[in-house]
Design an enzyme around this catalytic site. Structure first.
Site, mmCIF file in Angstrom:
data_model
loop_
_atom_site.group_PDB
_atom_site.id
_atom_site.type_symbol
_atom_site.label_atom_id
_atom_site.label_comp_id
_atom_site.label_asym_id
_atom_site.label_seq_id
_atom_site.Cartn_x
_atom_site.Cartn_y
_atom_site.Cartn_z
ATOM 1 N N ARG A 172 -3.540 2.843 8.542
ATOM 2 C CA ARG A 172 -3.800 1.521 7.956
ATOM 3 C C ARG A 172 -2.538 0.684 7.914
ATOM 4 O O ARG A 172 -1.433 1.204 7.812
ATOM 5 C CB ARG A 172 -4.276 1.653 6.503
ATOM 6 C CG ARG A 172 -5.573 2.374 6.328
ATOM 7 C CD ARG A 172 -5.773 2.609 4.828
ATOM 8 N NE ARG A 172 -6.747 3.638 4.572
ATOM 9 C CZ ARG A 172 -8.019 3.396 4.261
ATOM 10 N NH1 ARG A 172 -8.454 2.177 4.132
ATOM 11 N NH2 ARG A 172 -8.839 4.394 4.046
ATOM 12 N N GLY A 189 -8.117 -7.365 4.916
ATOM 13 C CA GLY A 189 -8.984 -7.462 6.088
ATOM 14 C C GLY A 189 -8.367 -8.146 7.302
ATOM 15 O O GLY A 189 -9.019 -8.314 8.313
ATOM 16 N N SER A 233 15.415 -42.036 -9.498
ATOM 17 C CA SER A 233 14.211 -41.235 -9.274
ATOM 18 C C SER A 233 14.112 -41.010 -7.774
ATOM 19 O O SER A 233 14.064 -41.963 -7.000
ATOM 20 C CB SER A 233 12.980 -41.968 -9.801
ATOM 21 O OG SER A 233 11.837 -41.188 -9.553
ATOM 22 N N ARG A 264 -3.371 -1.688 -6.310
ATOM 23 C CA ARG A 264 -2.509 -2.878 -6.176
ATOM 24 C C ARG A 264 -2.866 -3.823 -7.306
ATOM 25 O O ARG A 264 -3.935 -3.703 -7.911
ATOM 26 C CB ARG A 264 -2.735 -3.544 -4.824
ATOM 27 C CG ARG A 264 -4.172 -3.972 -4.596
ATOM 28 C CD ARG A 264 -4.372 -4.544 -3.206
ATOM 29 N NE ARG A 264 -5.792 -4.677 -2.950
ATOM 30 C CZ ARG A 264 -6.338 -4.780 -1.749
ATOM 31 N NH1 ARG A 264 -5.600 -4.769 -0.689
ATOM 32 N NH2 ARG A 264 -7.628 -4.927 -1.603
ATOM 33 N N TYR A 287 13.674 -34.367 -14.924
ATOM 34 C CA TYR A 287 12.207 -34.305 -14.976
ATOM 35 C C TYR A 287 11.610 -34.378 -13.585
ATOM 36 O O TYR A 287 12.274 -34.771 -12.627
ATOM 37 C CB TYR A 287 11.640 -35.444 -15.851
ATOM 38 C CG TYR A 287 11.800 -36.816 -15.254
ATOM 39 C CD1 TYR A 287 10.825 -37.342 -14.396
ATOM 40 C CD2 TYR A 287 12.915 -37.596 -15.534
ATOM 41 C CE1 TYR A 287 10.972 -38.595 -13.827
ATOM 42 C CE2 TYR A 287 13.069 -38.845 -14.972
ATOM 43 C CZ TYR A 287 12.098 -39.348 -14.118
ATOM 44 O OH TYR A 287 12.241 -40.565 -13.544
ATOM 45 N N HIS A 304 -16.147 -9.084 1.375
ATOM 46 C CA HIS A 304 -15.095 -9.932 1.948
ATOM 47 C C HIS A 304 -15.187 -11.353 1.402
ATOM 48 O O HIS A 304 -14.200 -11.943 0.957
ATOM 49 C CB HIS A 304 -15.234 -9.929 3.471
ATOM 50 C CG HIS A 304 -14.244 -10.801 4.162
ATOM 51 N ND1 HIS A 304 -14.534 -12.104 4.519
ATOM 52 C CD2 HIS A 304 -12.964 -10.585 4.522
ATOM 53 C CE1 HIS A 304 -13.479 -12.630 5.093
ATOM 54 N NE2 HIS A 304 -12.503 -11.737 5.114
ATOM 55 N N MET A 353 -5.616 -7.240 9.116
ATOM 56 C CA MET A 353 -5.045 -6.390 10.166
ATOM 57 C C MET A 353 -5.945 -5.177 10.388
ATOM 58 O O MET A 353 -6.940 -5.014 9.723
ATOM 59 C CB MET A 353 -3.626 -5.992 9.794
ATOM 60 C CG MET A 353 -2.662 -7.157 9.952
ATOM 61 S SD MET A 353 -1.023 -6.727 9.455
ATOM 62 C CE MET A 353 -1.198 -6.540 7.713
ATOM 63 N N CYS A 357 9.820 -38.460 -8.039
ATOM 64 C CA CYS A 357 8.454 -38.980 -8.152
ATOM 65 C C CYS A 357 7.708 -38.958 -6.829
ATOM 66 O O CYS A 357 6.592 -39.447 -6.730
ATOM 67 C CB CYS A 357 8.442 -40.366 -8.770
ATOM 68 S SG CYS A 357 9.296 -41.593 -7.769
ATOM 69 N N LYS A 386 0.828 -1.203 0.000
ATOM 70 C CA LYS A 386 0.000 0.000 0.000
ATOM 71 C C LYS A 386 0.872 1.267 0.000
ATOM 72 O O LYS A 386 0.691 2.160 -0.826
ATOM 73 C CB LYS A 386 -0.900 -0.022 1.238
ATOM 74 C CG LYS A 386 -1.868 1.117 1.292
ATOM 75 C CD LYS A 386 -2.800 0.971 2.495
ATOM 76 C CE LYS A 386 -3.639 -0.275 2.352
ATOM 77 N NZ LYS A 386 -4.325 -0.702 3.542
HETATM 78 C C1 PEP Z 1 8.361 -42.048 -2.482
HETATM 79 O O1 PEP Z 1 8.700 -42.672 -1.483
HETATM 80 O O2 PEP Z 1 8.611 -40.838 -2.633
HETATM 81 C C2 PEP Z 1 7.595 -42.708 -3.551
HETATM 82 C C3 PEP Z 1 7.295 -42.060 -4.648
HETATM 83 O O3 PEP Z 1 7.163 -43.968 -3.304
HETATM 84 P P1 PEP Z 1 5.877 -44.311 -2.445
HETATM 85 O O4 PEP Z 1 5.134 -43.052 -2.199
HETATM 86 O O5 PEP Z 1 5.093 -45.277 -3.248
HETATM 87 O O6 PEP Z 1 6.475 -44.910 -1.220
#
Ligand code: PEP
Ligand code: MG
Length: 892
Positions: free
Chosen positions: A96, A105, A775, A352, A862, A468, A107, A842, A26
């Site tokens: 303010r 809203g 992975s 803003r 990836y 709000h 604070m 993963c 602000k």
């Molecule tokens: C992990 O452990 O991050 C994984 C992807 O395997 P899971 O969640 O199946 O144990």
């Protein structure tokens, strides 16, 4: 000497818009607007550095702050020719909060500061409007006493109500100046009874009281909750802006309003907003009166008879439109502007970057880029990846039957069906029990924030598009219908009366925040698709992205969803999920219950064709994209029943007796199964299980490659390894099976491992001698690094985050400080041994934008996440690339 106070006003300012860390959003924007020559009432901002000092020094201010504030007040006095506390020509100010990130809203704010018994009379004389002056004074007493002195709001309401009753009035506007005088005396008595010193008459004492309250409100519960929900660090602190008051409530040539330079729900390039004639700013946001549209077109659209600003005040409207264009051109983004008109003069009180829905964010970014205002990479940066979640949720099926019982304003898009709850605490409690709730309230206030967060949808019976409820719901991505006049709530009786129906808390409703419709019962929904602006922005994101994005998927439906959202392969196929199918689980159990290898192999032989057909389907759907298949991971007892009742069924299906099943279940019982006989330890001790899976994978790959002509690249992944030796044993088996099925000549397959254990990360150089890819399984890696069970963490993780021991839940956002070191180390050591080793993630973190940014910084190839998060990951990966390096080489 540190500069604590920054002045603005009269076409100049000490600050700039890029000083938001110090001045808050602000304060920084007021400074910028002032420099741009826009009509901004003069004022000053006390910086966030003072807030930090205040909390670091037992709530004491820096020694030289007092003098700096005096000097800043003197500047305003000089500019306006008024005196702070002057009985004849009083300067009044607003106080303010303003943090670096907007916290609407959350604070405290105090308006009309500087009024006392004398200055109120002075204001009355000066304006010739005693009623106005006394009304302002009583508002100030109430606001100041609530915010600064902690006096309960209802005590003042009681005084006002009894004056109204005594005179037979129903509306505030019925009260005369003399009535207000009586109310003021009553208010002052309340404050005298409730506080040691009563209501302060000294303007400077009032000012310091208000400044202290605003700094103090940084640590109120609602602000703390808001910061936790939005990941705003406590250490940022708030700034305090003190600004000369202008009045929108001095008569019918006055007004106050909120404007968006584009429609914040749809992103359409139309001037959008609301105003109220003869009102103070808070009235618009609080939703107490129904506001009027800014433009004639919007009024006609809404079917309202109340005149628009364009029609009612054409000249000021023209100035506002001009300012709209200037501000948007200057900030190159959609602005949310607060303005006040005092006796025909327009003042801008705030600008803003406006909060917007995800579809609006996409449309605005794409439109601004098409108009040449920003470039593609800036458009990619403009959209919050997590907000895409809103677009990835179902909307109402246009063909589904619906019984519309009421209509309100389409305040925040999306559809939701759930049970009615009438207050925030119930919403939180019932959502906590796994129910989907629709929070139905007259209006919401910052106290309701936890319930709004817990609700799937929100309905209010009062308030407009900038109330709000509407603003917060849009920010949170919750569908919301506001101002549904046709609904009456009887909170005490727990009932909602609408269109002749009396509904109870617990009854079901469906709402469509895109149309404003409220429907009885559950209405069918359909899944989202990626098209229009969404697809355009995703295509731009892909151009700027280095990392590939894959999905965690094992069913054909998930794989298809992932592909439709742009996944470039499967990063984790958890094969155990394929074992739970009705037909298969019996064979799996037979296999587990076998006491000899021969019997186990016989059961596995019956499973083989089923697994193979799973993989054929998956490879076919994925059309040549890489597919990582993980060999069996969970401990075997997970496939056996738990209760005595189920033992009999399993015994019968598997052709053994009940004691055998019970005995085997007992045998497989482990005290700590997550650290027990699971992962590749299964493959080491029961090699025939992995052998069947490997055969199924490779035979399927050969078949699909032969029939489709696509290159099929199976990546066989070994879970939970911690040593090269485990990998060597299993790789020897895999290569042998590959030779047996003739896969070696016909296709390329890779063998790699998950990195899920600290030892695996530490010994990554050794593991990489055997593994062709890694992975990072950051779910298990987090569990084993912190020594916190991923299944039991919910019981105490909240306390750990609340007490600041951890910034975030480490199972949601990667703990970069700890687990991140292991990932970094794993990457470095893996690459030392095998420079071209393929690296991915993963764990759940693969779909979390902040964790994705970390993955970019360590150079993973990836990320892999659940199918519905693929678009989020694509955008987050692009933003991460843009943050670090220009697009580099792409690997997959
Ligand atoms: C992990 O452990 O991050 C994984 C992807 O395997 P899971 O969640 O199946 O144990
Ligand atoms: Mg794991």
């Amino acid at each position: 000497m540190t500069k604590w106070v920054y002045n603005f006003g009269g076409g100049e300012a000490d600050g700039r818009s890029d000083m938001r860390d110090l001045l808050g959003g602000k304060g920084a924007n007021l400074a910028e607007m002032s420099t741009l020559g826009l009509p901004v009432p003069p004022g000053f901002t006390i910086s966030t550095a003072v807030c930090t000092h205040f909390y670091d020094n037992g709530r004491r201010y820096p020694d030289d702050l007092n003098a700096a504030v005096d000097e800043a007040i003197a500047r305003i006095e000089k500019r306006l020719g008024m005196g702070f506390g002057d009985a004849h020509n009083p300067l009044l100010v607003s106080v303010r909060s303003g943090a670096r990130a907007s916290m609407p809203g959350m604070m405290d704010t105090v308006l009309n500061l500087g009024l006392n018994d004398e200055t109120a009379e002075g204001l009355a004389k000066k304006t010739g409007d005693r009623r106005f002056a006394l009304d302002s004074y009583r508002r100030f007493i109430q606001m100041y006493s609530g915010v600064v002195l902690g006096v309960d709001h209802y005590l003042f309401e009681d005084v006002l109500d009894s004056t109204k009753r005594a005179n037979g009035f129903t509306l505030d506007t019925d009260l005369t100046a003399a009535d207000w005088e009586e109310v003021i005396e009553g208010y002052k008595r309340v404050v005298a009874d409730e506080t040691p010193d009563g209501f302060p008459q000294d303007a400077r004492e009032q000012l310091w009281g208000a400044v202290g309250a605003v700094f103090g409100s940084w640590q109120n519960q609602r602000a703390i909750t808001y910061r936790r929900l939005h990941n705003i660090p406590d250490a940022w602190g708030t700034a305090v802006t003190v600004q000369a008051m202008v009045f929108g409530n001095m008569g019918n040539d006055c007004a106050t309003g909120v404007a968006f330079t584009r429609d914040p729900s749809t992103g359409e390039n139309v001037f959008y907003g609301e105003y109220l004639i003869n009102a103070q700013g808070e009235d618009v946001v609080a939703g107490i009166r129904t506001p009027q549209s800014l433009t004639r077109a919007a009024r006609e659209n809404a079917g309202s008879r109340l005149p628009s600003m364009e029609e009612e005040m054409p000249a000021v409207f023209g100035q506002l439109v001009d300012i709209r264009d200037r501000l948007e051109a200057h900030y190159k983004d959609m602005q949310d502007i607060e303005f006040t008109i005092q006796q025909g003069d327009l003042f801008i009180l705030q600008t803003r970057n406006g909060k917007r829905t995800a579809p609006a964010a996409l449309k605005i970014a794409v439109d601004l880029c098409h108009d040449g205002v920003i470039d593609e990479s800036e458009a990619v940066r403009r959209v919050e990846p997590a907000s895409l979640d809103q677009l990835l949720h179902p909307r109402l099926d246009p063909d589904a039957e619906r019984n519309v019982i009421a209509k309100g304003l389409p305040a925040s898009p999306g559809a939701a069906a759930g049970i009615i709850v009438l207050n925030a605490d119930d919403a939180e409690a019932r959502a906590g029990r796994g129910e989907t709730v629709i929070l139905v309230r007259e209006e919401t206030s910052p106290e309701d924030i936890h319930g709004m967060h817990a609700a799937a949808g929100i309905v209010t019976t009062r308030g407009g598009m900038t109330s709000h409820a509407a603003v917060v719901a849009r920010g949170m991505g919750r569908p919301c219908v506001s101002g549904v006049g046709g609904i009456r709530i009887d909170e005490q009786a727990g009932k909602v009366i609408v269109a002749g129906h009396t509904l109870a808390a617990g009854d079901r409703l469906t709402i469509d925040g895109g149309t404003g419709e409220v429907m009885l019962g559950d209405v069918g929904t359909i899944q989202p698709t990626l098209s229009g602006d969404f697809a355009t922005l995703m295509a731009w994101a892909d151009k700027h992205r280095r990392m590939r994005v894959r999905a965690n998927a094992e069913t054909p439906a998930d794989a298809r969803t992932a592909l439709s959202f742009g996944a470039e392969g499967i990063g984790l196929c958890r094969t155990e999920h394929m074992f739970f199918d009705q037909e298969r689980i019996t064979e799996v159990r037979r296999m587990i219950l076998s006491t000899t290898e021969t019997a186990r192999r016989a059961a596995l032989d019956r499973l083989l064709p089923m697994q193979r057909s799973d993989f054929v389907e998956l490879f076919t759907i994925m059309r040549g994209f890489p597919v990582t298949i993980r060999l069996l991971d969970p401990p075997l007892h997970e496939f056996l029943p738990r209760s005595d009742g189920d033992f009999a069924d399993v015994a019968e299906a598997a052709g053994v007796d009940v004691p055998t099943v019970r005995h085997r279940a007992l045998q497989l019982h482990e005290s700590n199964p997550m650290l027990g006989h699971r992962g590749c330890r299964l493959g080491i001790t029961y090699p025939e299980i992995y052998e069947m899976q490997v055969r199924a994978i490779l035979e399927a790959a050969v078949e699909v490659a032969r029939e489709s002509g696509d290159t099929v690249i199976p990546e066989i992944m070994i879970p939970l390894a911690f040593s090269r030796e485990e990998l060597d044993i299993l790789k020897t088996m895999i290569d042998r099976v590959a030779t047996e099925v003739g896969a070696g000549e016909k296709l390329t397959y890779l063998v790699g491992t998950m990195i899920e254990l600290p030892r695996a990360a530490l010994c990554a150089d050794k593991l990489a001698q055997s593994a062709e890819f890694f992975s990072f399984g950051t779910n298990d890696l987090t569990q084993t690094t912190l020594g916190i069970s991923r299944d039991d963490a919910t019981n105490f993780m909240g306390a750990y985050v609340d007490q600041g021991i951890l910034d975030r839940d480490p199972f949601t956002t990667l703990d970069q400080e700890g687990v991140g070191q292991l990932v970094r180390l794993g990457v470095e050591r893996g690459r030392e041994t095998r420079p071209d080793i393929k690296l991915g993630i993963c764990g759940e973190h693969g779909g979390d934008p902040d964790s994705i940014s970390f993955c970019e910084s360590v150079g993973l190839d990836y990320v892999s996440c659940s199918p519905f998060r693929v678009p989020i990951a694509r955008l987050a990966a692009a933003q991460a690339s843009l943050k670090s390096d220009p697009p580099g080489h792409r690997t997959g």
